[in-house]
Design a protein around this motif. Structure first.
Motif, PDB file in Angstrom:
ATOM      1  N   ALA A 149       0.698  -1.169   0.025  1.00  0.00           N
ATOM      2  CA  ALA A 149       0.012   0.022   0.085  1.00  0.00           C
ATOM      3  C   ALA A 149       0.945   1.233   0.046  1.00  0.00           C
ATOM      4  O   ALA A 149       2.128   1.031  -0.133  1.00  0.00           O
ATOM      5  N   VAL A 192       3.991   1.527   1.969  1.00  0.00           N
ATOM      6  CA  VAL A 192       4.086   0.348   2.421  1.00  0.00           C
ATOM      7  C   VAL A 192       4.749  -0.511   1.142  1.00  0.00           C
ATOM      8  O   VAL A 192       4.317  -1.441   0.792  1.00  0.00           O
ATOM      9  N   SER A 212      -0.816  -2.656   6.103  1.00  0.00           N
ATOM     10  CA  SER A 212      -1.223  -3.020   4.897  1.00  0.00           C
ATOM     11  C   SER A 212      -2.450  -4.117   5.266  1.00  0.00           C
ATOM     12  O   SER A 212      -3.031  -4.303   6.155  1.00  0.00           O
TER      13      SER A 212
END
Length: 296
Positions: A210, A213, A260
């Motif tokens: 993400a 991330v 995430s």
């Protein structure tokens, strides 16, 4: 009116996020969070603790000053006594601390994301239909890790690794506005899919990246991303050879930097989720989420 306002807000959010340089921002965060500059790392750690109300009493090392970088703090180890495992050999445990986003049946290839959106099973696993076949009409769960959660990922049951696939993609956020507005979100974001043989049959654990991330690791291969590539990359693991990797239930299998999502996939009629395992349920790693029948 409230629904219309939320739709407009979500659409504006999507337009802004889609225009961001996802990977560049994530690589900048990757560098900052690994800096061992004492002032920077300690400032970030204390800021995160205050902002997200992080519980350090469950950490193996609760002393903030001992962490050399923000990432070493964020991927901190748990005190083993803080997460006892539930059930027996046929019990599935939560692989992470997090919250159930969705769970249910896989409708042939369609996996439910949010109202009005689903994503494709084969696409999620890297585009090869044979890889997806064992999970068609099976069950799935999507578990979201917020920044306040523990960020190591553990095995829900004993498993022997068969394949790992890196799939390139965007790095959209995986929060509620994104799941409501980004079609096929989890099959569009960069991810690492791991396929295991278990006593319940084939199991997939998909670690979805993400925004911020851009770092996904496994215990057997280390950091997979970054650096990412534009191509799908596959690693095969022989069941009987020197590369065979078997992990026990509760053993660490990977970790995220920041928060995430983990997606679990099981075959048709292979497992049953617990009745209370529903969207919105907060989870602790080691808690029972369901089970399966022992087969010979």
């Amino acid at each position: 009116m409230n629904k219309l306002l939320q739709k407009l807000t979500d659409t504006l959010f999507l337009l802004i996020v889609a225009a961001l340089p996802h990977h560049l921002l994530s690589r900048i965060v990757h560098a900052i969070t690994r800096s061992e500059n004492r002032l920077l790392s300690q400032t970030l750690i204390r800021l995160a603790c205050n902002l997200y109300k992080i519980d350090l009493s469950i950490a193996a090392n609760p002393e903030i000053k001992s962490y050399r970088s923000f990432n070493s703090f964020f991927t901190r180890e748990l005190n083993p006594t803080s997460r006892p495992f539930s059930g027996d050999a046929t019990t599935l445990i939560s692989p992470v601390d997090g919250t159930v986003s969705q769970q249910g049946e896989i409708c042939q290839q369609a996996i439910f994301q949010a109202k009005g959106h689903s994503f494709n099973l084969t696409t999620l696993l890297g585009g090869i239909s044979e890889r997806a076949t064992p999970f068609m009409d099976g069950k799935f769960s999507t578990i979201y890790l917020s920044p306040r959660n523990y960020h190591r990922i553990h095995m829900p049951t004993d498993g022997t690794l068969r394949e790992m696939i890196y799939i390139p993609g965007r790095l959209y956020p995986v929060n509620n506005p994104s799941t409501r507005t980004v079609p096929g979100l989890f099959a569009r974001n960069e991810r690492v899919a791991t396929l295991f043989d278990t006593a319940a049959g084939p199991m997939a654990m998909v670690l979805v990246g993400a925004l911020f991330v851009g770092s996904i690791e496994t215990v057997w291969a280390g950091e997979i991303t970054p650096p990412g590539t534009k191509f799908v990359h596959t690693w095969k693991y022989d069941g009987d050879g020197a590369e065979s990797i078997t992990l026990k239930k509760g053993e660490e299998m990977g970790r995220f930097n920041m928060g995430s999502t983990v997606i679990l996939l099981f075959g048709k009629e292979a497992i049953n989720f617990a009745d209370e395992f529903q969207s919105g349920l907060p989870l602790k790693m080691g808690e029972s989420i369901g089970g399966f029948d022992q087969t010979d």
